[in-house]
Scaffold this active site. Structure first.
Site, mmCIF file in Angstrom:
data_model
loop_
_atom_site.group_PDB
_atom_site.id
_atom_site.type_symbol
_atom_site.label_atom_id
_atom_site.label_comp_id
_atom_site.label_asym_id
_atom_site.label_seq_id
_atom_site.Cartn_x
_atom_site.Cartn_y
_atom_site.Cartn_z
ATOM 1 N N GLU A 1 0.867 -1.085 0.004
ATOM 2 C CA GLU A 1 -0.072 0.229 -0.066
ATOM 3 C C GLU A 1 0.951 1.285 0.040
ATOM 4 O OE1 GLU A 1 -3.296 0.942 -0.402
ATOM 5 O OE2 GLU A 1 -2.186 2.722 -0.315
ATOM 6 N N CYS B 1 -16.087 6.733 1.816
ATOM 7 C CA CYS B 1 -17.448 6.907 1.516
ATOM 8 C C CYS B 1 -17.685 7.710 2.837
ATOM 9 C CB CYS B 1 -18.197 5.467 1.840
ATOM 10 S SG CYS B 1 -17.610 4.297 0.562
ATOM 11 N N ARG C 1 -3.134 -10.846 11.677
ATOM 12 C CA ARG C 1 -3.719 -11.941 10.998
ATOM 13 C C ARG C 1 -2.863 -12.326 9.838
ATOM 14 N NH1 ARG C 1 -8.991 -10.878 8.747
ATOM 15 N NH2 ARG C 1 -9.808 -12.893 9.709
ATOM 16 N N VAL D 1 4.147 -0.323 -5.451
ATOM 17 C CA VAL D 1 4.526 -1.113 -6.632
ATOM 18 C C VAL D 1 4.645 -0.174 -7.831
ATOM 19 C CG1 VAL D 1 3.675 -3.204 -8.114
ATOM 20 C CG2 VAL D 1 3.373 -3.270 -5.474
ATOM 21 N N ASP E 1 -12.513 -0.581 -7.855
ATOM 22 C CA ASP E 1 -12.479 0.499 -8.746
ATOM 23 C C ASP E 1 -11.729 0.589 -10.066
ATOM 24 O OD1 ASP E 1 -14.151 1.722 -7.014
ATOM 25 O OD2 ASP E 1 -13.130 3.439 -6.542
ATOM 26 N N TYR F 1 -46.192 -3.710 4.587
ATOM 27 C CA TYR F 1 -46.967 -2.362 4.926
ATOM 28 C C TYR F 1 -47.410 -2.259 6.569
ATOM 29 C CZ TYR F 1 -51.101 0.156 5.425
ATOM 30 O OH TYR F 1 -51.996 1.200 5.905
ATOM 31 N N TRP G 1 -50.215 0.842 -0.756
ATOM 32 C CA TRP G 1 -49.423 0.655 -1.869
ATOM 33 C C TRP G 1 -48.189 1.477 -1.755
ATOM 34 C CZ3 TRP G 1 -50.439 -2.833 -5.970
ATOM 35 C CH2 TRP G 1 -51.533 -3.394 -6.091
ATOM 36 N N ARG H 1 -47.311 -0.213 -11.081
ATOM 37 C CA ARG H 1 -48.829 -0.227 -11.648
ATOM 38 C C ARG H 1 -48.961 0.717 -12.790
ATOM 39 N NH1 ARG H 1 -52.998 0.033 -6.851
ATOM 40 N NH2 ARG H 1 -54.227 0.352 -8.521
HETATM 41 C C1 LIG Z 1 -15.709 10.947 -1.069
HETATM 42 C C2 LIG Z 1 -16.162 9.575 -1.479
HETATM 43 C C3 LIG Z 1 -17.244 9.194 -0.978
HETATM 44 C C4 LIG Z 1 -17.718 7.915 -1.390
HETATM 45 N N1 LIG Z 1 -19.031 7.372 -1.026
HETATM 46 C C5 LIG Z 1 -19.495 6.077 -1.495
HETATM 47 C C6 LIG Z 1 -20.710 5.765 -1.007
HETATM 48 O O1 LIG Z 1 -21.428 6.180 -0.425
HETATM 49 N N2 LIG Z 1 -20.815 4.259 -1.509
HETATM 50 C C7 LIG Z 1 -19.952 3.401 -2.351
HETATM 51 O O2 LIG Z 1 -20.334 2.429 -2.514
HETATM 52 N N3 LIG Z 1 -18.825 4.050 -2.716
HETATM 53 C C8 LIG Z 1 -18.462 5.291 -2.319
HETATM 54 N N4 LIG Z 1 -17.155 5.674 -2.625
HETATM 55 C C9 LIG Z 1 -16.381 5.025 -3.424
HETATM 56 C C10 LIG Z 1 -15.400 4.017 -2.767
HETATM 57 O O3 LIG Z 1 -14.898 4.450 -1.688
HETATM 58 C C11 LIG Z 1 -14.551 3.413 -3.664
HETATM 59 O O4 LIG Z 1 -15.459 2.784 -4.733
HETATM 60 C C12 LIG Z 1 -13.761 2.247 -2.955
HETATM 61 O O5 LIG Z 1 -12.789 2.669 -1.897
HETATM 62 C C13 LIG Z 1 -12.850 1.440 -4.013
HETATM 63 O O6 LIG Z 1 -12.094 0.511 -3.222
HETATM 64 P P1 LIG Z 1 -10.748 0.029 -3.934
HETATM 65 O O7 LIG Z 1 -10.133 -0.931 -3.230
HETATM 66 O O8 LIG Z 1 -11.196 -0.485 -5.336
HETATM 67 O O9 LIG Z 1 -9.985 1.305 -4.287
HETATM 68 P P2 LIG Z 1 -9.206 2.314 -3.227
HETATM 69 O O10 LIG Z 1 -10.092 2.429 -2.037
HETATM 70 O O11 LIG Z 1 -8.909 3.577 -4.096
HETATM 71 O O12 LIG Z 1 -7.829 1.727 -2.873
HETATM 72 C C14 LIG Z 1 -6.890 1.320 -3.758
HETATM 73 C C15 LIG Z 1 -5.609 1.630 -2.853
HETATM 74 O O13 LIG Z 1 -4.461 0.979 -3.771
HETATM 75 C C16 LIG Z 1 -3.435 1.806 -3.428
HETATM 76 N N5 LIG Z 1 -2.493 1.851 -4.594
HETATM 77 C C17 LIG Z 1 -2.847 2.240 -5.915
HETATM 78 N N6 LIG Z 1 -1.788 2.032 -6.795
HETATM 79 C C18 LIG Z 1 -0.861 1.417 -5.815
HETATM 80 C C19 LIG Z 1 0.558 0.966 -6.221
HETATM 81 N N7 LIG Z 1 1.183 1.066 -7.476
HETATM 82 N N8 LIG Z 1 1.205 0.571 -5.103
HETATM 83 C C20 LIG Z 1 0.453 0.291 -3.848
HETATM 84 N N9 LIG Z 1 -0.491 0.930 -3.740
HETATM 85 C C21 LIG Z 1 -1.354 1.353 -4.534
HETATM 86 C C22 LIG Z 1 -3.902 3.403 -3.233
HETATM 87 O O14 LIG Z 1 -3.253 3.984 -2.559
HETATM 88 C C23 LIG Z 1 -5.405 3.012 -2.259
HETATM 89 O O15 LIG Z 1 -5.164 2.863 -0.973
HETATM 90 C C24 LIG Z 1 -16.820 7.175 -2.288
HETATM 91 C C25 LIG Z 1 -15.555 7.682 -2.294
HETATM 92 C C26 LIG Z 1 -15.237 8.840 -2.240
HETATM 93 C C27 LIG Z 1 -13.942 9.377 -2.391
#
Ligand SMILES: Cc1cc2nc3c(=O)[nH]c(=O)nc-3n(C[C@H](O)[C@H](O)[C@H](O)COP(=O)(O)OP(=O)(O)OC[C@H]3O[C@@H](n4cnc5c(N)ncnc54)[C@H](O)[C@@H]3O)c2cc1C
Length: 461
Positions: free
Chosen positions: A36, A46, A73, A83, A291, A434, A442, A450
């Site tokens: 990380e 979120c 763990r 990376v 993501d 309900y 409804w 409906r």
């Molecule tokens: C303000 C905000 C509000 C949100 N609200 C919602 C919500 O209400 N509901 C919902 O479903 N989603 C919400 N989201 C979206 C949600 O936070 C993301 O979809 C989720 O965090 C994605 O998880 P992830 O593990 O795919 O990516 P991330 O959480 O982005 O984690 C990826 C990690 O990889 C690390 N990383 C990247 N490249 C490298 C590398 N080369 N080497 C080492 N580490 C690396 C990054 O530092 C990061 O910590 C929100 C996002 C934000 C910003």
């Protein structure tokens, strides 16, 4: 013989995968190394709007599991370590310790890519000025809170009116700021149809937020101290003591691209249903989730990039099961999302009108108003439900809801109906709960269904 799992990315998808793999495999069978580059693991981005807004008081409340808890763990978690290269041919990754600059190669038997998404940051003049903030990480949230604490001015501009933009508008309003939202689209919340987005727009205006739609930001203006003083569009300037960016994200897949792994048209990694990266380069040894991947939209049949924590956690769980020699799949999504601005709840699932048109579906739409509780019961609040149904078959295609308390999570009924490929007629027979404090006799979703049945019948469905 022990295998080694390497995970890139220590948040939702990556650490869910690592944790699930650890549940299934003992350390003697599976060594887990996770990289990380940031300073936090397993945190809730979120929750950032609610921490900035003051509803959540402690940053650490947003951390589900610390690095120490992961290490306890038997996950070898290397923080502040990036990376920098994936070498799939030799099954190894190169990493750099961001403090010392030391680099090393780590071999893997199985690799998980969970690098998330990168927030868009257009190359506008002034974008890097003090006072301009993203809200992607806990560090970003802290920097914004520090700025709010350090400035006397009380004018905030939010650029972007997707769910992050509108949630941040609420947060700044709670902090006592005069808030302006500058938005490129015709209405806020482009994940809704414009008629539903207009309801959000009007409600936000009613909350005292200045809504500027159809406006392209051209530059961020700075004062003598170098810090932000205004946001400029082609037509006007909006004074700002702080600016928050909420203009969307792009999959963080540069490493994957450089390694020759397959990316889709939205730039996300392409996987099969087990979240294993497709193609010969991955050679069956690479999984990806969260993501940084594209997902199948079960309603339209198209690949999409949807950055949501709910998907990232599920992907991680599926990946962890599969790398732990279990079996799990992630079939796809129907596009469900909920958010809120103050007491206004916003929900959507399935296709918008333009999505349906884009895939050549012919559809009917209906929009109804109903209440969250029996009309006579105290606290009953209006909500608007829009529903799309396919013209010939009556299949539900999408639902959008805007209303007050009790509106947003009603969309889950429609999400289940979409997943089950139900028709709107079948929906009308759903045995939903309900009692007057919870819904009219409804439920609003059934009232919309409906009406959709009648619309489909009228046009010969
Ligand atoms: C303000 C905000 C509000 C949100 N609200 C919602 C919500 O209400 N509901 C919902 O479903 N989603 C919400 N989201 C979206 C949600 O936070 C993301 O979809 C989720 O965090 C994605 O998880 P992830 O593990 O795919 O990516 P991330 O959480 O982005 O984690 C990826 C990690 O990889 C690390 N990383 C990247 N490249 C490298 C590398 N080369 N080497 C080492 N580490 C690396 C990054 O530092 C990061 O910590 C929100 C996002 C934000 C910003």
């Amino acid at each position: 013989m022990s295998e080694r799992l390497v995970v890139i990315g220590g948040d939702a998808a990556g650490m869910s995968a690592a944790s699930q793999a650890r549940r299934l495999k003992a350390p003697e069978e599976l060594e887990i190394v996770a990289f990380e580059r940031g300073s936090f693991t397993s945190f809730s981005a979120c929750g950032i709007p609610y921490w900035v807004g003051g509803e959540v008081s402690e940053r650490d409340d947003l951390i589900a599991r610390t690095p120490e808890e992961h290490r306890a763990r038997a996950i070898d978690l290397r923080m502040r370590t990036e990376v920098t290269e994936i070498d799939p041919a030799r099954r190894r990754v190169r990493s750099r310790d961001l403090a010392s600059g030391a680099e090393e190669w780590t071999a893997y038997d199985k690799l998980v890519i969970a690098t998330g998404a990168r927030p868009l940051r257009p190359p506008l003049p002034g974008i890097d000025a003090p006072g301009v903030h993203g809200v992607q990480t806990l560090g970003d949230g802290q920097a914004l809170l520090d700025r709010l604490g350090a400035t006397e001015g009380r004018r905030a501009v939010v650029i972007g009116a997707g769910y992050i933009g509108v949630e941040m508008a609420e947060a700044l309003l709670h902090r006592g700021y005069e808030v302006t939202v500058v938005n490129r689209g015709e209405q806020p919340m482009s994940t809704l149809d414009p008629d539903m987005g207009r309801l959000v727009n009007d409600a936000m205006s009613g909350m005292g937020i200045t809504m500027v739609n159809d406006a392209e930001v051209t530059k961020i203006l700075t004062g003598e101290d170098g810090a932000v003083r205004a946001v400029a569009t082609e037509d006007a300037e909006y004074p700002a003591d702080v600016v928050v960016l909420g203009i969307g994200v792009r999959p963080e897949t540069e490493l994957a691209r450089a390694a020759g792994l397959p990316l889709g048209e939205h730039g996300g990694l392409l996987t099969d249903l087990s979240m294993r990266v497709r193609g010969p380069v991955a050679d069956g040894a690479v999984w990806a989730g969260g993501d940084c991947v594209e997902v199948l939209d079960l309603v339209s049949g198209q690949q999409r990039h949807i950055a949501l924590g709910t998907h990232a956690n599920k992907h991680g769980q599926v990946i962890g099961s599969n790398v732990g020699d279990g079996y799990a799949t992630f079939p796809g999504v129907v596009g469900t999302a909920v958010s809120k601005v103050c007491d206004l709840e916003i929900a959507r699932t399935g296709l918008r009108e333009k999505d349906a048109r884009a895939v050549g579906l012919r559809y009917e739409t209906v929009t109804i108003e109903s209440t969250s509780r029996a009309g006579y019961y105290p606290g009953a609040a209006l909500m608007t439900v829009k529903m799309l149904a396919e013209r010939r078959t009556g299949r539900l295609l999408g639902t959008q809801i805007v209303g007050r308390e009790g509106a947003a999570k009603r969309v889950d009924v429609a999400a289940v109906a979409l997943t089950a490929r139900m028709t709107v007629e079948q929906m009308t027979a759903l045995d939903l709960g309900y009692a007057p404090p919870f819904s009219p006799v409804w439920d609003p979703v059934l009232v919309a269904a409906r009406k959709a049945v009648a619309a489909v019948r009228r046009t010969g469905g």
